[in-house]
Structure formats: structure tokens, C-alpha cells
Design a protein around this motif. Structure first.
Motif, PDB file in Angstrom:
ATOM      1  N   LEU A  41       0.929  -1.351   0.385  1.00  0.00           N
ATOM      2  CA  LEU A  41      -0.060   0.094   0.076  1.00  0.00           C
ATOM      3  C   LEU A  41       0.788   1.358  -0.030  1.00  0.00           C
ATOM      4  N   ASN A  42       2.091   1.176   0.879  1.00  0.00           N
ATOM      5  CA  ASN A  42       2.520   2.337   0.689  1.00  0.00           C
ATOM      6  C   ASN A  42       3.733   3.154  -0.771  1.00  0.00           C
ATOM      7  N   GLY A  43       3.792   1.897  -0.931  1.00  0.00           N
ATOM      8  CA  GLY A  43       4.905   1.913  -2.543  1.00  0.00           C
ATOM      9  C   GLY A  43       3.987   2.036  -3.554  1.00  0.00           C
ATOM     10  N   LEU A  44       2.667   1.469  -3.584  1.00  0.00           N
ATOM     11  CA  LEU A  44       1.228   2.392  -4.364  1.00  0.00           C
ATOM     12  C   LEU A  44       1.112   3.642  -4.246  1.00  0.00           C
ATOM     13  N   LEU A  45       1.522   4.197  -2.972  1.00  0.00           N
ATOM     14  CA  LEU A  45       0.865   6.414  -2.475  1.00  0.00           C
ATOM     15  C   LEU A  45       2.026   6.575  -2.260  1.00  0.00           C
ATOM     16  N   HIS A  46       3.081   6.053  -2.571  1.00  0.00           N
ATOM     17  CA  HIS A  46       4.901   6.658  -3.004  1.00  0.00           C
ATOM     18  C   HIS A  46       4.558   6.658  -4.658  1.00  0.00           C
ATOM     19  N   GLU A  47       4.584   6.027  -5.488  1.00  0.00           N
ATOM     20  CA  GLU A  47       3.669   5.332  -6.723  1.00  0.00           C
ATOM     21  C   GLU A  47       3.132   7.120  -7.026  1.00  0.00           C
ATOM     22  N   CYS A  48       2.364   7.433  -5.910  1.00  0.00           N
ATOM     23  CA  CYS A  48       1.751   8.667  -6.591  1.00  0.00           C
ATOM     24  C   CYS A  48       2.095  10.137  -6.050  1.00  0.00           C
ATOM     25  N   GLY A  49       2.753   9.972  -5.080  1.00  0.00           N
ATOM     26  CA  GLY A  49       3.203  11.511  -4.686  1.00  0.00           C
ATOM     27  C   GLY A  49       3.368  12.558  -4.769  1.00  0.00           C
ATOM     28  N   GLU A  50       3.855  12.665  -6.189  1.00  0.00           N
ATOM     29  CA  GLU A  50       3.436  13.540  -6.910  1.00  0.00           C
ATOM     30  C   GLU A  50       2.090  14.625  -6.859  1.00  0.00           C
ATOM     31  N   PHE A  51       0.744  13.537  -6.611  1.00  0.00           N
ATOM     32  CA  PHE A  51      -0.930  13.377  -6.827  1.00  0.00           C
ATOM     33  C   PHE A  51      -1.619  14.020  -5.400  1.00  0.00           C
ATOM     34  N   GLY A  56      -8.042  -3.435  15.983  1.00  0.00           N
ATOM     35  CA  GLY A  56      -7.266  -3.995  15.154  1.00  0.00           C
ATOM     36  C   GLY A  56      -7.003  -3.853  13.303  1.00  0.00           C
ATOM     37  N   ILE A  57      -7.484  -2.440  12.854  1.00  0.00           N
ATOM     38  CA  ILE A  57      -7.477  -1.692  11.600  1.00  0.00           C
ATOM     39  C   ILE A  57      -6.728  -0.735  11.829  1.00  0.00           C
ATOM     40  N   ASN A  58      -6.186   0.125  10.149  1.00  0.00           N
ATOM     41  CA  ASN A  58      -6.278   0.999  10.630  1.00  0.00           C
ATOM     42  C   ASN A  58      -6.964   2.001   9.544  1.00  0.00           C
ATOM     43  N   ILE A  59      -6.763   3.343   9.622  1.00  0.00           N
ATOM     44  CA  ILE A  59      -8.065   3.891   8.874  1.00  0.00           C
ATOM     45  C   ILE A  59      -7.095   5.168   7.959  1.00  0.00           C
ATOM     46  N   ILE A  60      -7.186   5.388   6.876  1.00  0.00           N
ATOM     47  CA  ILE A  60      -6.368   6.407   5.877  1.00  0.00           C
ATOM     48  C   ILE A  60      -7.173   7.068   5.212  1.00  0.00           C
ATOM     49  N   SER A  61      -6.569   7.773   4.806  1.00  0.00           N
ATOM     50  CA  SER A  61      -7.260   8.979   4.564  1.00  0.00           C
ATOM     51  C   SER A  61      -6.297  10.113   3.278  1.00  0.00           C
ATOM     52  N   VAL A  62      -6.560  10.164   1.955  1.00  0.00           N
ATOM     53  CA  VAL A  62      -5.838  10.670   1.063  1.00  0.00           C
ATOM     54  C   VAL A  62      -6.258  11.786   0.549  1.00  0.00           C
ATOM     55  N   ALA A  63      -6.071  13.238   0.286  1.00  0.00           N
ATOM     56  CA  ALA A  63      -6.108  13.749  -0.397  1.00  0.00           C
ATOM     57  C   ALA A  63      -5.507  13.859  -1.379  1.00  0.00           C
ATOM     58  N   MET A  64      -6.090  14.125  -3.161  1.00  0.00           N
ATOM     59  CA  MET A  64      -5.297  13.795  -3.974  1.00  0.00           C
ATOM     60  C   MET A  64      -5.956  15.004  -4.580  1.00  0.00           C
ATOM     61  N   ASP A  65      -4.653  15.827  -5.369  1.00  0.00           N
ATOM     62  CA  ASP A  65      -5.336  16.626  -7.027  1.00  0.00           C
ATOM     63  C   ASP A  65      -4.483  15.593  -8.050  1.00  0.00           C
ATOM     64  N   ALA A  66      -5.414  15.518  -8.785  1.00  0.00           N
ATOM     65  CA  ALA A  66      -4.612  13.981  -9.880  1.00  0.00           C
ATOM     66  C   ALA A  66      -5.532  13.856 -10.853  1.00  0.00           C
ATOM     67  N   PRO A  67      -5.466  13.745 -12.507  1.00  0.00           N
ATOM     68  CA  PRO A  67      -6.123  13.438 -12.942  1.00  0.00           C
ATOM     69  C   PRO A  67      -7.354  11.898 -12.961  1.00  0.00           C
ATOM     70  N   GLN A  68      -8.380  12.091 -13.026  1.00  0.00           N
ATOM     71  CA  GLN A  68      -8.863  11.579 -13.226  1.00  0.00           C
ATOM     72  C   GLN A  68      -8.528   9.863 -12.998  1.00  0.00           C
ATOM     73  N   ASN A  69      -8.374   9.405 -14.418  1.00  0.00           N
ATOM     74  CA  ASN A  69      -7.430   8.253 -14.371  1.00  0.00           C
ATOM     75  C   ASN A  69      -6.501   7.631 -13.742  1.00  0.00           C
ATOM     76  N   VAL A  70      -5.481   8.611 -12.877  1.00  0.00           N
ATOM     77  CA  VAL A  70      -5.064   7.944 -11.759  1.00  0.00           C
ATOM     78  C   VAL A  70      -5.141   7.835 -10.878  1.00  0.00           C
ATOM     79  N   ILE A  71      -6.508   8.046 -10.374  1.00  0.00           N
ATOM     80  CA  ILE A  71      -7.132   8.309  -9.555  1.00  0.00           C
ATOM     81  C   ILE A  71      -8.214   7.166  -9.376  1.00  0.00           C
ATOM     82  N   ALA A  72      -8.629   6.475  -9.964  1.00  0.00           N
ATOM     83  CA  ALA A  72      -9.082   5.603 -10.113  1.00  0.00           C
ATOM     84  C   ALA A  72      -7.870   4.636 -10.431  1.00  0.00           C
TER      85      ALA A  72
END
Length: 85
Positions: free
Chosen positions: A21-31, A44-60
Motif C-alpha cells: 500500500l505504501n509503495g502504491l501511494l509513493h508512486e502517486c506521491g506527486e498527486f 486491529g485496523i488502520n484508517i487512512i485518508s488521502v487527499a489528491m489532486d490528480a487526473p481522474q484516471n490516475v485516481i481510479a
């Protein structure tokens, strides 16, 4: 390039998927505008929120890759804010 502002909500139930997961987020770090992670130890879970400004296809695409990780769920909320950069 047209970009959209979105928030990605991620719930991690399987901590074995965190490195990928962290690797995937790192790949899109510029957005990524910002990221917040909350460990919910009682459940026993982790909740993560990620705010992005990116092309819709990158987000999807990122959402699809994250959703395919074992024990990881993801949802996206898109804003109506669209930029042409």
C-alpha cells in the motif's frame, strides 16, 4: 491536463498489505496533497485518508490497485473542483 480534487478513504484490515500500500501511494506521491493515518488498535485496523489532486484516471487506477490488496478496502469521494493545468 485536467485534474480533480478527491479524498480516498482506505481501511486496512490485513497489515501484511501495508508495505505494498505504501509503495502504491509513493508512486502517486506527486498527486497527493496530504495523508492521515489513524491506527484503531481496539479493532486491529488502520484508517487512512488521502487527499489528491490528480487526473481522474490516475485516481481510479490507484484506487483499483489498492482495492486489490488483500484485506484492504477503498472508497473515493470526488469534489466538483476541476483544474486545467
Amino acid at each position: 491536463m485536467e485534474t480533480r480534487v478527491a479524498v480516498m478513504g482506505i481501511i486496512v484490515e490485513n497489515t501484511d498489505s501495508v508495505v505494498k500500500l505504501n509503495g502504491l501511494l509513493h508512486e502517486c506521491g506527486e498527486f497527493i496533497i496530504g495523508r492521515m493515518g489513524i491506527p484503531y488498535r481496539e479493532k486491529g485496523i488502520n484508517i487512512i485518508s488521502v487527499a489528491m489532486d490528480a487526473p481522474q484516471n490516475v485516481i481510479a487506477t490507484l484506487s483499483g490497485k489498492i482495492g486489490n490488496l488483500p484485506g484492504v478496502s477503498v472508497k473515493i469521494a470526488y469534489s466538483n473542483v476541476v483544474s486545467h493545468e
